[in-house]
Design a protein around this motif. Structure first.
Motif, PDB file in Angstrom:
ATOM      1  N   GLN A  78      54.750  43.105  33.110  1.00 50.95           N
ATOM      2  CA  GLN A  78      53.349  43.646  33.981  1.00 50.95           C
ATOM      3  C   GLN A  78      52.402  44.476  33.724  1.00 50.95           C
ATOM      4  O   GLN A  78      52.434  45.755  33.071  1.00 50.95           O
ATOM      5  CB  GLN A  78      53.786  43.921  35.008  1.00 50.95           C
ATOM      6  N   THR A  79      51.237  44.373  33.561  1.00 50.64           N
ATOM      7  CA  THR A  79      50.251  45.054  32.571  1.00 50.64           C
ATOM      8  C   THR A  79      48.974  44.801  33.874  1.00 50.64           C
ATOM      9  O   THR A  79      48.398  44.283  34.493  1.00 50.64           O
ATOM     10  CB  THR A  79      49.144  44.044  31.321  1.00 50.64           C
ATOM     11  N   VAL A  80      49.364  46.344  34.299  1.00 48.36           N
ATOM     12  CA  VAL A  80      48.035  47.225  35.019  1.00 48.36           C
ATOM     13  C   VAL A  80      47.196  48.715  33.409  1.00 48.36           C
ATOM     14  O   VAL A  80      47.692  49.087  33.431  1.00 48.36           O
ATOM     15  CB  VAL A  80      48.843  48.119  36.237  1.00 48.36           C
ATOM     16  N   ALA A  81      45.494  47.529  34.474  1.00 53.25           N
ATOM     17  CA  ALA A  81      44.688  48.900  33.406  1.00 53.25           C
ATOM     18  C   ALA A  81      44.083  49.542  34.753  1.00 53.25           C
ATOM     19  O   ALA A  81      43.560  48.819  35.670  1.00 53.25           O
ATOM     20  CB  ALA A  81      44.193  47.759  32.683  1.00 53.25           C
ATOM     21  N   LEU A  82      43.877  51.011  34.384  1.00 52.88           N
ATOM     22  CA  LEU A  82      43.004  51.976  35.778  1.00 52.88           C
ATOM     23  C   LEU A  82      41.461  52.271  34.324  1.00 52.88           C
ATOM     24  O   LEU A  82      41.978  52.696  33.415  1.00 52.88           O
ATOM     25  CB  LEU A  82      44.034  52.700  36.322  1.00 52.88           C
ATOM     26  N   SER A  83      41.074  51.893  35.523  1.00 54.26           N
ATOM     27  CA  SER A  83      39.688  51.655  34.302  1.00 54.26           C
ATOM     28  C   SER A  83      38.472  53.204  35.504  1.00 54.26           C
ATOM     29  O   SER A  83      39.051  53.160  36.921  1.00 54.26           O
ATOM     30  CB  SER A  83      39.047  51.361  34.522  1.00 54.26           C
ATOM     31  N   ALA A  84      37.712  53.863  34.718  1.00 49.85           N
ATOM     32  CA  ALA A  84      36.751  54.351  35.572  1.00 49.85           C
ATOM     33  C   ALA A  84      35.383  52.883  36.160  1.00 49.85           C
ATOM     34  O   ALA A  84      35.991  51.921  35.295  1.00 49.85           O
ATOM     35  CB  ALA A  84      35.793  54.816  34.946  1.00 49.85           C
ATOM     36  N   THR A  85      34.736  53.616  37.176  1.00 47.64           N
ATOM     37  CA  THR A  85      34.119  52.079  37.259  1.00 47.64           C
ATOM     38  C   THR A  85      32.859  52.261  36.052  1.00 47.64           C
ATOM     39  O   THR A  85      32.625  52.845  35.498  1.00 47.64           O
ATOM     40  CB  THR A  85      32.902  52.629  38.076  1.00 47.64           C
ATOM     41  N   ASP A  96      46.044  53.980  31.559  1.00 46.27           N
ATOM     42  CA  ASP A  96      45.109  55.149  32.291  1.00 46.27           C
ATOM     43  C   ASP A  96      44.204  55.156  31.563  1.00 46.27           C
ATOM     44  O   ASP A  96      44.521  55.621  30.264  1.00 46.27           O
ATOM     45  CB  ASP A  96      45.392  56.611  33.023  1.00 46.27           C
ATOM     46  N   GLU A  97      42.664  55.090  32.195  1.00 43.19           N
ATOM     47  CA  GLU A  97      41.168  55.180  31.558  1.00 43.19           C
ATOM     48  C   GLU A  97      41.138  54.446  30.415  1.00 43.19           C
ATOM     49  O   GLU A  97      40.630  54.880  29.464  1.00 43.19           O
ATOM     50  CB  GLU A  97      41.187  56.756  30.888  1.00 43.19           C
ATOM     51  N   VAL A  98      41.651  52.856  30.254  1.00 43.94           N
ATOM     52  CA  VAL A  98      41.209  51.620  29.524  1.00 43.94           C
ATOM     53  C   VAL A  98      39.928  51.810  28.792  1.00 43.94           C
ATOM     54  O   VAL A  98      40.248  51.404  28.357  1.00 43.94           O
ATOM     55  CB  VAL A  98      41.654  50.849  30.025  1.00 43.94           C
ATOM     56  N   HIS A  99      39.012  52.507  29.911  1.00 46.24           N
ATOM     57  CA  HIS A  99      37.488  52.351  29.578  1.00 46.24           C
ATOM     58  C   HIS A  99      37.480  52.773  27.737  1.00 46.24           C
ATOM     59  O   HIS A  99      36.637  52.521  27.466  1.00 46.24           O
ATOM     60  CB  HIS A  99      36.643  52.942  30.362  1.00 46.24           C
TER      61      HIS A  99
END
Length: 798
Positions: A176-183, A147-150
């Motif tokens: 499996q790698t999932v990265a969630l970022s802000a825009t 989460d929040e990868v930025h």
DNA sequence: AAGTACTATATCTAGACAGCATGTC
DNA sequence: CTAGATATAGTACTT
């Protein structure tokens, strides 16, 4: 996309989603599914806050968990508070047999080992630590969500995230790698790094209008203007708050310092007060009372005062109980305004109809003035506007006080794209830590191996030129070798025993070196000496009080033999000057005060005192002394309110310092043990004292659950001096010392291991100085810290 | 004398991760 | 390259 059409998820999921009222996926969620997120595909999702990232994560994790026999998912968060928040959300799946666990530095889920969990939520540092300590279940992971990868852009903590992801992916090729970022602007680079599909979207479920208020008008990004009048004598912020309240909405105000947050909340409470109905006033008064109960400090009082009027402030100086009371009351719409530092922008979910970014510049010592906030940061704050399902829209407003500033703010923030995210790995602190850990936990065993490993990081993806990275790597390898953390044999690198310990303890090697030098120096020099002399002095004139060891004399027969153990202050100072503890600010006048203290207590410090003429180093050293004395005060049973007063900190800061000190002294104890030093008991005592906030004579009593610093002192003064005494003592005395609280007394006795703790029919004895009827309220469970806030007998943050 | 309104001056500056061990019948 | 809000002390003026 219809929820029934999602491939790869457990059979129960579509029904569950429908029960939750979710019939169709949001567009970015659908894109993620089309990109294969439920079928094992790597994914980077760069989407706005509150646009359904969590469901994407859940889809990925549930499909991974359901898929294989031993599938396990890991969800990485940047903050502890988010770990518990997310875990609570995921617990909705426990009824389908999906077990959720949390692991952070101060909290591990109860009810079994993490290996039994299907979804584990942890902070990035905790994951790093688990990898360093070979947690067996790491290889069972089939899915990791970040989460929040930025935040990989963060100079301090970003490298940890980056390296940890690289390690997880190396350990487990199929992960499996999932990265969630802000825009962000360069989500494609992150996708490139993680070999992932990319969903890059600005879609939001609630409309967000950004704008700038100037004069009497709110200028919105769509070109429209709303009249928003500022009355005479009213601040711009107050006008916006009032305007929002007229529409029954609440406002979140971001400011750039704690003091500003407190002042703004105080002033705005006179605006919000007029909008409260009788019920709200009553409930807010109850919350204010709870706030005052959390801690007896000025901060706590000021906060309660504001809350009574429907406003609040929120910053890191608050105790964590304060924070959650404020967050909850704001979510419940009781509080009409919260004035916050950036704590709230990155923290738990607290949306609001309107967001005001009042201050867009923040003091930055390194640039010598006010530096503008980053676009990303401002967008994150603005993204808090609009509560899904509650508000028709959200508005986020900057404030301008000139026409030029109006234009500038539109350019700089409203229309601007966020800065690209850049790896900060090629910096000395990051590399000295992670190079050691990488070698110690077997990811590399040579310089070339290390460089090869570093190829897996974002830094390598973003920088074609390897020179800088190699240069810093070589310098840090030298550092690690010189300090005996690494050994080099030709091309081969190996962690020493000490190096392994440092890596496992999660210390910055520089902290470890400082601690080791300090402790060794103390033992070598017989407890005080040459080296505790100001380095700039030549030694002809010894300052008064310089030769304590000779006064103590008993073992003054040579270079070895037992030494006077270091004092608590000395040990607190040692860990406070380590890079793992952040510094207290020196205020005007502090410099003189602590310089004087430094000379008064010169014999207690471990290692040399830098010269007064080495400006920076001396100032840092003094600042550490300020921290050390704060800790000493705490461990001398000085009242919390006195400490917050004396050091200009909030109750939350004390807890933070105490927690860090516990950790570092725990580590120091391990290091001292490994090096065979004699100071282990002294270190342990200093740690226990700071943990409970007590003088040494109370250490034993305060170790009993339900007994904190206050109760321990009262028991002690009543003649009960140890845990064993508690098992034997006259119940009347115990009850009297605990101010007549039966439940509390029973609980304490039980926790001390007494056979029959019942207080039935016991009358409290009268004890000098203790008013049996005062203060303490009995809320039923008696022995928790919560019923006597000053006790502080537990450090629990959750 | 006390209150008020205003001005000059001094002061101060966001946030927050990590170890270990071990219980209880 | 880059400061500004707030607290506080001081001052002039009013009631």
């Amino acid at each position: 996309m219809d929820v029934a059409a999602i491939p790869g998820v457990p059979d129960w999921l579509p029904g569950h989603l429908e029960d939750e009222g979710i019939e169709a996926l949001y567009p970015p969620q659908a894109e993620a599914v089309e990109a294969g997120v439920t079928e094992g595909a790597n994914l980077v999702a760069s989407v706005p806050t509150a646009s359904g990232k969590t469901l994407v994560a859940e889809l990925a994790m549930l499909s991974a968990v359901a898929g294989g026999e031993s599938g396990k998912a890991l969800y990485i968060v940047p903050l502890r508070a988010l770990a518990s928040e997310k875990a609570e959300e995921f617990e909705q799946f426990e009824r389908y047999g999906v077990e959720v666990g949390v692991s952070t530095g101060n909290y591990d889920s109860d009810g079994g080992w993490l290996a039994d969990k299907d979804i584990i939520v942890a902070t990035s540092e905790k994951v790093d630590s688990l990898v360093r300590n070979d947690a067996a279940w790491i290889e069972d992971l089939s899915c990791v969500v970040t989460d929040e990868v930025h935040l990989v852009d963060d100079g301090q903590r970003g490298p940890t995230l980056e390296v940890t992801l690289a390690k997880l992916r190396q350990l487990n090729a199929g992960l499996q790698t999932v990265a969630l970022s802000a825009t962000i602007g360069n989500a494609d680079e992150l996708a490139d790094w993680l070999d992932a599909e990319l969903v890059d979207s600005n879609w939001r479920p609630i409309e967000l209008q950004k704008g700038v208020h100037y004069g009497q008008a709110l200028h919105l990004e769509d070109g429209s203007q709303q009249r928003l009048e500022v009355r005479n004598g009213e601040s711009e912020t107050a006008a916006i708050v009032r305007d929002t309240l007229a529409d029954d909405g609440s406002t979140l105000v971001f400011v750039n310092s704690r003091r500003n947050a407190e002042a703004a909340a105080r002033r705005l409470s006179s605006t919000t007060r007029d909008f409260l109905d009788a019920d709200e006033r009553e409930t807010l008064a109850e919350i204010a009372a709870e706030i005052r109960d959390v801690s007896d400090t000025e901060t706590s009082d000021d906060l309660a005062d504001a809350v009574e009027g429907g406003a609040a402030f929120h910053h890191a100086g608050l105790a964590s109980d304060h924070r959650s009371l404020i967050e909850d009351a704001f979510r419940d719409r009781l509080l009409k305004v919260v004035c916050a530092t950036p704590t709230l922008a990155a923290g738990v979910n607290t949306p609001s109809r309107r967001v005001v970014v009042r201050d867009w510049r923040r003091y930055d010592g390194s640039t010598g003035g006010m530096a503008p906030l980053s676009v990303l940061e401002v967008h994150q704050m603005m993204g808090r506007a609009g509560r899904p399902g509650l508000d028709p829209y959200g508005e986020a407003v900057l404030l301008a006080n000139s026409h030029d500033e109006l234009d500038e703010l539109f350019e700089r923030y409203v229309w601007a794209d966020p800065e690209p995210v850049r790896s900060k790995l090629a910096a000395e602190p990051a590399l000295r830590t992670h190079l050691l850990a990488t070698v110690a936990s077997g990811f590399a065993s040579s310089r070339e191996g290390l460089l090869e490993f570093l190829e897996r990081t974002l830094h390598a993806t973003q920088n074609a030129d390897r020179n800088e990275l190699e240069r810093v790597t070589d310098r840090m390898l030298d550092y690690l070798e010189v300090n005996d953390f690494l050994e080099r044999d030709g091309d081969q690198l190996q962690a020493t025993g000490l190096g392994h310990t440092v890596s496992r303890l999660y210390l910055d090697p520089m902290s470890a070196a400082e601690i080791i030098d300090g402790l060794r120096d103390w033992e070598r020099s017989g407890g005080r000496t040459e080296s505790s002399r100001t380095a700039g002095e030549t030694g002809d004139e010894e300052p008064a009080g310089f030769t304590r060891a000779s006064e103590l004399a008993a073992n003054d027969d040579g270079d070895d033999g037992p030494r006077e153990p270091p004092s608590a202050l000395g040990l607190y100072h040692l860990v406070a000057r380590t890079p793992d503890m952040y510094e207290l600010y020196l205020r005007s006048g502090d410099e003189d005060e602590y310089t004087q203290l430094a000379f008064e207590r010169e014999t207690e410090f471990l290692g040399p005192m830098p010269s007064e003429y080495e400006d920076d180093r001396f100032e840092d050293w003094l600042s550490a002394l300020k921290t050390a004395r704060l800790l000493e005060d705490w461990a001398s049973e000085i009242d919390e309110s006195e400490i917050t007063d004396r050091y200009g900190v909030g109750p939350g800061d004390i807890r933070g310092k105490v927690e860090t000190t516990q950790w570092l002294l725990g580590a120091a104890e391990s290091l001292a043990g490994e090096l065979g030093l004699n100071c282990v008991p002294a270190v342990r005592e200093a740690r226990t004292r700071v943990e409970h906030g007590v003088r040494s004579e109370l250490v034993d009593l305060a170790g009993v659950r339900g007994v904190g610093r206050k109760r321990a002192r009262r028991l002690y003064d009543a003649g009960i001096r140890t845990r064993a005494d508690l098992r034997e003592a006259d119940k009347a005395v115990v009850l009297g010392a605990l101010r007549g609280r039966e439940k509390t007394a029973e609980n304490v006795l039980e926790n001390a291991g007494r056979e029959n703790p019942s207080m039935d029919g016991v009358e409290p004895a009268e004890i000098d100085g203790i008013d049996a009827t005062a203060g303490e309220s009995d809320d039923g469970d008696g022995a928790t810290a919560a019923d006597d806030p000053e006790d502080q007998s537990s450090l629990g943050d959750f």
